[in-house]
Write a protein that holds these residues in place. Sequence first.
Motif, PDB file in Angstrom:
ATOM      1  N   GLN A 227      26.831   9.086  62.614  1.00 56.90           N
ATOM      2  CA  GLN A 227      25.723   8.709  61.738  1.00 56.90           C
ATOM      3  C   GLN A 227      26.178   8.502  60.308  1.00 56.90           C
ATOM      4  O   GLN A 227      25.643   7.654  59.581  1.00 56.90           O
ATOM      5  CB  GLN A 227      24.626   9.771  61.794  1.00 56.90           C
ATOM      6  N   ALA A 228      27.202   9.248  59.886  1.00 62.99           N
ATOM      7  CA  ALA A 228      27.749   9.045  58.539  1.00 62.99           C
ATOM      8  C   ALA A 228      28.315   7.643  58.402  1.00 62.99           C
ATOM      9  O   ALA A 228      28.024   6.929  57.437  1.00 62.99           O
ATOM     10  CB  ALA A 228      28.823  10.095  58.250  1.00 62.99           C
ATOM     11  N   ILE A 229      29.135   7.228  59.368  1.00 59.67           N
ATOM     12  CA  ILE A 229      29.732   5.892  59.321  1.00 59.67           C
ATOM     13  C   ILE A 229      28.661   4.814  59.438  1.00 59.67           C
ATOM     14  O   ILE A 229      28.688   3.806  58.722  1.00 59.67           O
ATOM     15  CB  ILE A 229      30.773   5.730  60.445  1.00 59.67           C
ATOM     16  N   TYR A 230      27.692   5.028  60.300  1.00 58.79           N
ATOM     17  CA  TYR A 230      26.712   4.001  60.591  1.00 58.79           C
ATOM     18  C   TYR A 230      25.635   3.845  59.518  1.00 58.79           C
ATOM     19  O   TYR A 230      25.107   2.754  59.340  1.00 58.79           O
ATOM     20  CB  TYR A 230      26.030   4.285  61.923  1.00 58.79           C
ATOM     21  N   ALA A 231      25.282   4.933  58.799  1.00 57.10           N
ATOM     22  CA  ALA A 231      24.159   4.801  57.871  1.00 57.10           C
ATOM     23  C   ALA A 231      24.208   5.744  56.678  1.00 57.10           C
ATOM     24  O   ALA A 231      23.937   5.322  55.559  1.00 57.10           O
ATOM     25  CB  ALA A 231      22.846   5.003  58.627  1.00 57.10           C
ATOM     26  N   VAL A 232      24.550   7.008  56.890  1.00 55.68           N
ATOM     27  CA  VAL A 232      24.423   8.000  55.820  1.00 55.68           C
ATOM     28  C   VAL A 232      25.305   7.655  54.624  1.00 55.68           C
ATOM     29  O   VAL A 232      24.892   7.790  53.462  1.00 55.68           O
ATOM     30  CB  VAL A 232      24.749   9.413  56.341  1.00 55.68           C
ATOM     31  N   ASN A 233      26.519   7.187  54.875  1.00 49.96           N
ATOM     32  CA  ASN A 233      27.436   6.863  53.782  1.00 49.96           C
ATOM     33  C   ASN A 233      26.916   5.713  52.916  1.00 49.96           C
ATOM     34  O   ASN A 233      27.245   5.618  51.736  1.00 49.96           O
ATOM     35  CB  ASN A 233      28.818   6.512  54.326  1.00 49.96           C
ATOM     36  N   VAL A 234      26.107   4.845  53.517  1.00 50.85           N
ATOM     37  CA  VAL A 234      25.504   3.750  52.752  1.00 50.85           C
ATOM     38  C   VAL A 234      24.609   4.310  51.654  1.00 50.85           C
ATOM     39  O   VAL A 234      24.602   3.806  50.523  1.00 50.85           O
ATOM     40  CB  VAL A 234      24.710   2.822  53.685  1.00 50.85           C
ATOM     41  N   ALA A 235      23.867   5.369  51.965  1.00 52.93           N
ATOM     42  CA  ALA A 235      22.971   5.958  50.974  1.00 52.93           C
ATOM     43  C   ALA A 235      23.760   6.460  49.769  1.00 52.93           C
ATOM     44  O   ALA A 235      23.313   6.324  48.626  1.00 52.93           O
ATOM     45  CB  ALA A 235      22.170   7.091  51.602  1.00 52.93           C
ATOM     46  N   ALA A 236      24.932   7.025  50.011  1.00 54.32           N
ATOM     47  CA  ALA A 236      25.760   7.510  48.917  1.00 54.32           C
ATOM     48  C   ALA A 236      26.231   6.353  48.044  1.00 54.32           C
ATOM     49  O   ALA A 236      26.267   6.445  46.818  1.00 54.32           O
ATOM     50  CB  ALA A 236      26.957   8.281  49.460  1.00 54.32           C
ATOM     51  N   MET A 237      26.581   5.237  48.680  1.00 50.31           N
ATOM     52  CA  MET A 237      27.017   4.070  47.925  1.00 50.31           C
ATOM     53  C   MET A 237      25.876   3.498  47.080  1.00 50.31           C
ATOM     54  O   MET A 237      26.054   3.156  45.904  1.00 50.31           O
ATOM     55  CB  MET A 237      27.556   3.006  48.875  1.00 50.31           C
ATOM     56  N   LEU A 238      24.679   3.421  47.645  1.00 44.65           N
ATOM     57  CA  LEU A 238      23.545   2.884  46.904  1.00 44.65           C
ATOM     58  C   LEU A 238      23.149   3.818  45.773  1.00 44.65           C
ATOM     59  O   LEU A 238      22.785   3.365  44.670  1.00 44.65           O
ATOM     60  CB  LEU A 238      22.359   2.681  47.850  1.00 44.65           C
ATOM     61  N   LYS A 239      23.243   5.116  46.005  1.00 41.49           N
ATOM     62  CA  LYS A 239      22.920   6.077  44.951  1.00 41.49           C
ATOM     63  C   LYS A 239      23.889   5.932  43.787  1.00 41.49           C
ATOM     64  O   LYS A 239      23.497   6.001  42.617  1.00 41.49           O
ATOM     65  CB  LYS A 239      22.969   7.494  45.504  1.00 41.49           C
ATOM     66  N   ALA A 240      25.168   5.703  44.106  1.00 40.68           N
ATOM     67  CA  ALA A 240      26.167   5.554  43.060  1.00 40.68           C
ATOM     68  C   ALA A 240      25.875   4.330  42.198  1.00 40.68           C
ATOM     69  O   ALA A 240      26.119   4.338  40.989  1.00 40.68           O
ATOM     70  CB  ALA A 240      27.566   5.433  43.683  1.00 40.68           C
ATOM     71  N   SER A 241      25.342   3.261  42.807  1.00 38.34           N
ATOM     72  CA  SER A 241      25.075   2.042  42.042  1.00 38.34           C
ATOM     73  C   SER A 241      23.925   2.229  41.061  1.00 38.34           C
ATOM     74  O   SER A 241      23.769   1.436  40.123  1.00 38.34           O
ATOM     75  CB  SER A 241      24.758   0.874  42.978  1.00 38.34           C
ATOM     76  N   ARG A 242      23.112   3.268  41.246  1.00 36.44           N
ATOM     77  CA  ARG A 242      21.977   3.503  40.362  1.00 36.44           C
ATOM     78  C   ARG A 242      22.211   4.651  39.400  1.00 36.44           C
ATOM     79  O   ARG A 242      21.337   5.021  38.644  1.00 36.44           O
ATOM     80  CB  ARG A 242      20.728   3.799  41.192  1.00 36.44           C
ATOM     81  N   SER A 243      23.395   5.249  39.461  1.00 36.78           N
ATOM     82  CA  SER A 243      23.671   6.417  38.611  1.00 36.78           C
ATOM     83  C   SER A 243      24.038   6.013  37.199  1.00 36.78           C
ATOM     84  O   SER A 243      24.368   4.863  36.936  1.00 36.78           O
ATOM     85  CB  SER A 243      24.788   7.238  39.227  1.00 36.78           C
TER      86      SER A 243
END
Length: 302
Positions: A286-302
């Motif tokens: 699930q990390a590879i498939y979706a969860v890690n995407v959330a971390a990337m998107l969060k970083a773009s808004r930090s």
Amino acid sequence: MNRLGSKFVPLLNRRQALELAGAVSLGLTSICLAEENSPATNEKPLEIIDTNIHLFRWPFRRLPLDETVKLVKKLRQFNITQAWAGSYEGLLHRDLSSVNRRLQQQCAEFPELIPIGTINPTLPGWQRDLEDCKTKLNMPGIRLYPNFHHYTLNDSFVSELLQRAESHELFVQIAISMEDGRTQHRSLQVQDVNVSPLPELLGQFPNLPVQLLNAKLPAALIAQLAKLPNLFLDISRVDGSTGIPQLAEVFPLNRILYGSHAPFLIPEATLIRVHESDQFDNSELQAIYAVNVAAMLKASRS
């Protein structure tokens, strides 16, 4: 931006993935994805976000899924609830404002598709194109093709481009390759992008999330890139059943994202490689498939 679909199907295990590959090769139009004789369960199946697809026509030949309706239908079969879409038109067209607008309009017809704008910093007006991606087209990120657009990551304007992307809270995807050099058209031979400038370059923008697409790099270089906390990789060019676990040994698992490089490659090819490895538990998948995407998107808004 979170436009996730509501249709879920059970995720494939290794045996089913191999059977699926055989079914696809025979051209079957109906594939059963439910596991035989398995007890009913209330567990929610894993969702999949594909960070690397393209729409419209590959310039050099027709692809089986180069019509958006057919591609989306295939993605839905495998529970791919969101797909980040670039445009093949962005490779050779000069009017990228129109390219990005057509892409946004096409993606608006399908809830799974998220448009990712193309920027070519060698063309006049690229700064306006980048701003429009955010302010007019509501895109979360941009995609770069340095090899097709004839520049390197060492060029001075790349720093300006990344600075502008960071200020607009856009993530950046860099396509390292699009096609194996052995099959390229003789009139347009395109080398893989040289990523060696990235450590110094990204050191200037520690809060800008950058993802490499279609990268096939030596382990020593991957280990060096692993030190960059804002760098993410997709798995579209990882070879063999052991390739993805081996990648996770030298690059943080929480920065590895699923990407299929569809429709140039069939979407099930990457899924099969993930499941053939048989070395990831559900939380890692699930990390590879979706969860890690959330971390990337969060970083773009930090």
